[in-house]
Enzyme design. Structure first.
Site, short mmCIF file in Angstrom:
data_model
loop_
_atom_site.label_atom_id
_atom_site.label_comp_id
_atom_site.label_asym_id
_atom_site.label_seq_id
_atom_site.Cartn_x
_atom_site.Cartn_y
_atom_site.Cartn_z
N LYS A 105 0.86 -1.18 0.00
CA LYS A 105 0.00 0.00 0.00
C LYS A 105 0.89 1.23 0.00
CE LYS A 105 -4.49 1.02 0.37
NZ LYS A 105 -5.65 0.33 -0.17
N GLY A 203 -19.96 7.86 4.41
CA GLY A 203 -19.07 8.13 3.28
C GLY A 203 -19.74 7.79 1.97
N VAL A 207 -17.23 4.24 -3.65
CA VAL A 207 -17.86 2.98 -3.23
C VAL A 207 -19.18 3.25 -2.52
CG1 VAL A 207 -17.59 0.87 -1.89
CG2 VAL A 207 -15.60 1.88 -3.01
P1 NAI Z 1 -13.56 8.09 -1.80
O1 NAI Z 1 -12.40 9.00 -1.53
O2 NAI Z 1 -14.14 8.08 -3.17
O3 NAI Z 1 -14.74 8.44 -0.79
C1 NAI Z 1 -14.58 8.58 0.58
C2 NAI Z 1 -15.75 9.45 1.05
O4 NAI Z 1 -15.79 9.44 2.47
C3 NAI Z 1 -15.62 10.92 0.61
O5 NAI Z 1 -16.85 11.34 0.09
C4 NAI Z 1 -15.26 11.63 1.93
O6 NAI Z 1 -15.74 12.97 1.95
C5 NAI Z 1 -15.98 10.77 2.93
N1 NAI Z 1 -15.48 10.83 4.29
C6 NAI Z 1 -14.20 10.87 4.74
N2 NAI Z 1 -14.17 10.85 6.08
C7 NAI Z 1 -15.47 10.79 6.50
C8 NAI Z 1 -16.10 10.71 7.76
N3 NAI Z 1 -15.39 10.72 8.89
N4 NAI Z 1 -17.44 10.63 7.80
C9 NAI Z 1 -18.17 10.62 6.67
N5 NAI Z 1 -17.62 10.69 5.43
C10 NAI Z 1 -16.29 10.78 5.37
O7 NAI Z 1 -13.11 6.63 -1.33
P2 NAI Z 1 -13.67 5.23 -1.83
O8 NAI Z 1 -12.88 4.76 -2.98
O9 NAI Z 1 -15.16 5.28 -1.92
O10 NAI Z 1 -13.26 4.27 -0.60
C11 NAI Z 1 -14.00 4.28 0.62
C12 NAI Z 1 -13.38 3.28 1.59
O11 NAI Z 1 -13.38 1.99 1.01
C13 NAI Z 1 -11.91 3.58 1.96
O12 NAI Z 1 -11.66 3.17 3.28
C14 NAI Z 1 -11.13 2.68 1.01
O13 NAI Z 1 -9.85 2.37 1.52
C15 NAI Z 1 -12.04 1.48 0.97
N6 NAI Z 1 -11.87 0.67 -0.22
C16 NAI Z 1 -12.08 1.21 -1.45
C17 NAI Z 1 -11.90 0.44 -2.58
C18 NAI Z 1 -12.19 0.96 -3.96
O14 NAI Z 1 -12.31 0.15 -4.89
N7 NAI Z 1 -12.34 2.27 -4.15
C19 NAI Z 1 -11.44 -0.96 -2.48
C20 NAI Z 1 -11.37 -1.46 -1.11
C21 NAI Z 1 -11.52 -0.65 -0.04
#
Ligand code: NAI
Length: 371
Positions: A105, A203, A207
């Protein structure tokens, strides 16, 4: 085990660049999150604003793969800890999904909204090129598909780009989480039906939004929160979701809590406040400490381990790396196996009186030990 720097495996940055690359494995080994990581690299380029950490936890099952997170960590130690924990989780995720991949990572210490300049990404692409053969990257929080394309044009070890390959992993991740959430419903409530079930989604990024859309499509009621209030308000308009505060969403009056933002949300302070009886979401490293899995069980909460149900994106990226030609439908078929994997973990958890998290980690450890 600590390694000396093996320059034969490194394409060192060209002399005219300002990037410096150092092996910080020994420094990482002083932190609690260190777990026998094979190698940890620090890439620095002050002129172009880059401070990046690449952590390779294990290559026992194959080359290390894991996304790059761009996030303004409050300290270098916090960023290093995040990289160590996330790369450790990738080893477990690949092993449980049965993929021939190791765990790695990367973390770039920067605010993705303010600091993610082409210069910074150029410098990071040089770091990736230097690590080719040891580490593959893809998207994570703070990195977009356009960023992946930008890096993929400059470095050989970038997966999940649009250039004739697997593209955005998020829909695959969201699908796996959705199916895993329903499997947890089946286990806890006797039925996977979502009609009238309330799900609290924390969030609404790549995803979380896709998951919310799928849940809404099957009749679930949604409670949502995002640090970016406009995303939550959009969900209120599009899905009729109720909006709550990001720091209270875990305590929402819901049947299922789906953390889809950052990790550490299941802790000694939040668990007693959780009203849902199921936690199933995409966020990596949801448990603040390993003991919090026991605390969840003691509170009667069924937890679908994050690294089991959020493996869809990794499964999709692996399909790009290992198949002769990427086939999205075949990748989606593999994602559809996630509920069966989860069901087997729940079975063993019940039979052995251990938490699903402990069982899933044991399965990963068994597979890594077999090599
Ligand atoms: P992203 O960056 O597209 O979205 C994250 C969202 O969470 C943003 O809208 C942000 O404003 C919000 N956020 C951040 N802190 C917050 C809080 N304390 N309370 C409420 N909202 C908050 O990220 P993505 O890609 O959707 O990933 C989300 C999670 O899933 C992360 O932990 C990531 O590591 C995990 N993940 C994502 C994968 C992927 O394919 N994108 C694969 C496996 C895990």
């Amino acid at each position: 085990m600590l390694h000396a720097i093996d320059t034969r495996q490194l394409r060192l940055p060209a002399p005219e660049t300002t990037l410096s690359l150092s092996d910080i494995t020994a420094r990482a080994a002083t932190l609690g999150a260190y777990d026998g990581h094979e190698r940890v690299w620090l890439g620095r380029d002050e002129a172009r604003g880059l401070t990046a950490i690449v952590a390779v936890h294990s290559t026992a099952l194959g080359p290390a793969l894991g996304g790059t997170r761009i996030w303004p960590h409050p300290s270098f130690e916090a960023a290093l800890t995040d990289a160590l924990r996330l790369s450790r989780g990738m080893t477990d995720k690949a092993a449980v999904a049965g993929l021939p991949l190791g765990g790695g990572k990367a973390v770039i210490m920067a605010d993705p909204r303010r600091d993610k300049t082409p210069d910074l990404l150029e410098a990071y692409a040089e770091m990736l090129t230097a690590l080719a053969g040891q580490y593959y990257t893809a998207e994570d929080v703070g990195m977009t598909l356009a960023d992946a394309d930008f890096l993929g044009e400059r470095a050989p070890n970038v997966a999940g780009t649009t250039r004739g390959s697997s593209g955005d992993p998020s829909p695959f991740t969201a699908r796996g989480v959705f199916l895993g959430l329903k499997e947890a419903m089946r286990r806890r409530c006797g039925s996977p039906e979502l009609e009238g079930v309330t799900v609290a989604v924390q969030g609404l990024g790549s995803v979380g939004w896709t998951l919310a859309d799928a849940l809404h499509g099957e009749g679930a009621r949604l409670i949502v929160a995002d640090l970016d209030r406009s995303r939550a308000e959009k969900a209120a308009t599009v899905f009729g979701a109720a909006v709550t505060e990001p720091d209270r969403i875990h305590a929402a009056d819901a049947d299922v809590y789906a953390p889809c933002a950052l990790g550490g949300v299941l802790s000694a302070s939040t668990i007693p406040e959780i009203r849902a009886t199921i936690v199933a979401g995409a966020a990596n490293n949801q448990l603040a400490t390993a003991e919090d899995a026991e605390h969840l069980a003691a509170h009667g909460i069924l937890h679908a381990p994050d690294f089991v149900i959020n493996a869809g994106g990794l499964i999709n990226v692996a399909a790009e790396i290992f198949s002769g030609g990427y086939d999205g439908a075949a990748a989606m078929e593999k994602v559809a196996c996630i509920p069966a994997t989860l069901a087997a973990i729940f079975d063993r958890s019940e039979a052995e009186g251990r938490t699903p998290d402990a069982v899933a980690r044991a399965i990963a450890a068994e597979r890594v030990a077999r090599g």
